[in-house]
Write a protein that holds these residues in place. Structure first.
Motif, PDB file in Angstrom:
ATOM      1  N   SER A 103       0.784  -1.195   0.006  1.00 57.94           N
ATOM      2  CA  SER A 103      -0.132  -0.053  -0.124  1.00 57.94           C
ATOM      3  C   SER A 103       1.000   1.338  -0.019  1.00 57.94           C
ATOM      4  N   ASN A 104       2.124   1.099   0.303  1.00 61.19           N
ATOM      5  CA  ASN A 104       3.171   2.381   0.179  1.00 61.19           C
ATOM      6  C   ASN A 104       4.202   2.071  -0.972  1.00 61.19           C
ATOM      7  N   PRO A 105       4.018   2.760  -1.897  1.00 55.58           N
ATOM      8  CA  PRO A 105       4.809   2.488  -3.141  1.00 55.58           C
ATOM      9  C   PRO A 105       6.142   2.820  -2.846  1.00 55.58           C
ATOM     10  N   HIS A 106       7.263   2.005  -3.342  1.00 57.00           N
ATOM     11  CA  HIS A 106       8.438   2.296  -3.256  1.00 57.00           C
ATOM     12  C   HIS A 106       9.092   2.562  -4.599  1.00 57.00           C
ATOM     13  N   TYR A 107      10.133   3.501  -4.637  1.00 57.53           N
ATOM     14  CA  TYR A 107      10.773   3.653  -5.834  1.00 57.53           C
ATOM     15  C   TYR A 107      12.134   3.471  -6.009  1.00 57.53           C
ATOM     16  N   MET A 108      12.689   3.509  -7.085  1.00 53.33           N
ATOM     17  CA  MET A 108      14.311   3.328  -7.069  1.00 53.33           C
ATOM     18  C   MET A 108      14.931   4.898  -7.704  1.00 53.33           C
ATOM     19  N   TYR A 109      16.046   4.751  -6.805  1.00 47.64           N
ATOM     20  CA  TYR A 109      16.805   6.041  -7.032  1.00 47.64           C
ATOM     21  C   TYR A 109      18.237   5.819  -7.324  1.00 47.64           C
ATOM     22  N   GLN A 133      10.304   5.073  -0.367  1.00 44.16           N
ATOM     23  CA  GLN A 133       9.086   5.722  -0.504  1.00 44.16           C
ATOM     24  C   GLN A 133       9.475   7.136  -1.142  1.00 44.16           C
ATOM     25  N   SER A 134      10.648   7.724  -0.795  1.00 43.18           N
ATOM     26  CA  SER A 134      11.184   9.020  -1.122  1.00 43.18           C
ATOM     27  C   SER A 134      12.660   8.861  -1.102  1.00 43.18           C
ATOM     28  N   ILE A 168      17.569   3.976   4.324  1.00 41.91           N
ATOM     29  CA  ILE A 168      17.783   2.645   3.818  1.00 41.91           C
ATOM     30  C   ILE A 168      19.441   2.073   3.624  1.00 41.91           C
ATOM     31  N   LEU A 169      19.761   2.989   2.815  1.00 30.69           N
ATOM     32  CA  LEU A 169      21.390   2.980   2.875  1.00 30.69           C
ATOM     33  C   LEU A 169      22.179   3.078   3.776  1.00 30.69           C
ATOM     34  N   ARG A 170      21.887   3.795   4.971  1.00 27.61           N
ATOM     35  CA  ARG A 170      22.426   4.276   5.916  1.00 27.61           C
ATOM     36  C   ARG A 170      22.514   2.912   6.879  1.00 27.61           C
ATOM     37  N   VAL A 171      21.676   2.216   6.733  1.00 28.57           N
ATOM     38  CA  VAL A 171      21.597   0.709   7.457  1.00 28.57           C
ATOM     39  C   VAL A 171      22.660  -0.115   6.908  1.00 28.57           C
ATOM     40  N   ILE A 227      18.544  10.722  -9.400  1.00 29.33           N
ATOM     41  CA  ILE A 227      17.298  10.703 -10.416  1.00 29.33           C
ATOM     42  C   ILE A 227      16.319   9.436  -9.861  1.00 29.33           C
ATOM     43  N   LYS A 228      15.156   9.722 -10.189  1.00 34.54           N
ATOM     44  CA  LYS A 228      14.158   8.540 -10.001  1.00 34.54           C
ATOM     45  C   LYS A 228      14.031   7.903 -11.180  1.00 34.54           C
TER      46      LYS A 228
END
Length: 68
Positions: free
Chosen positions: A5-11, A26-27, A34-37, A53-54
């Motif tokens: 229900s919460n879309p995710h995108y690639m950056y 999500q943004s 997420i990368l920091r983890v 860029i997305k």
């Protein structure tokens, strides 16, 4: 609640070495969190957080040679 229900995108974030780092979220801010983890402080320091860029999954193949 389902994660669908919460879309995710690639950056693709630019890096200081000229490569790009792939992240998802999500943004852009969520993707960086997420990368920091996943990455060390030294690896995170290479990422230029304001230059990204997305992209869609379909276009990922175009950038595969520049991932770092």
């Amino acid at each position: 609640m389902s994660s669908f229900s919460n879309p995710h995108y690639m950056y693709l974030f630019d890096m200081k070495n000229g490569k790009q780092k792939l992240a998802y979220g999500q943004s852009p801010e969520d993707a960086l969190d997420i990368l920091r983890v996943r990455l060390s402080k030294e690896e995170m320091a290479e990422i230029i957080t304001e230059k990204y860029i997305k992209i869609s999954q379909r276009k990922l193949q175009q950038y595969i040679n520049n991932l770092g």
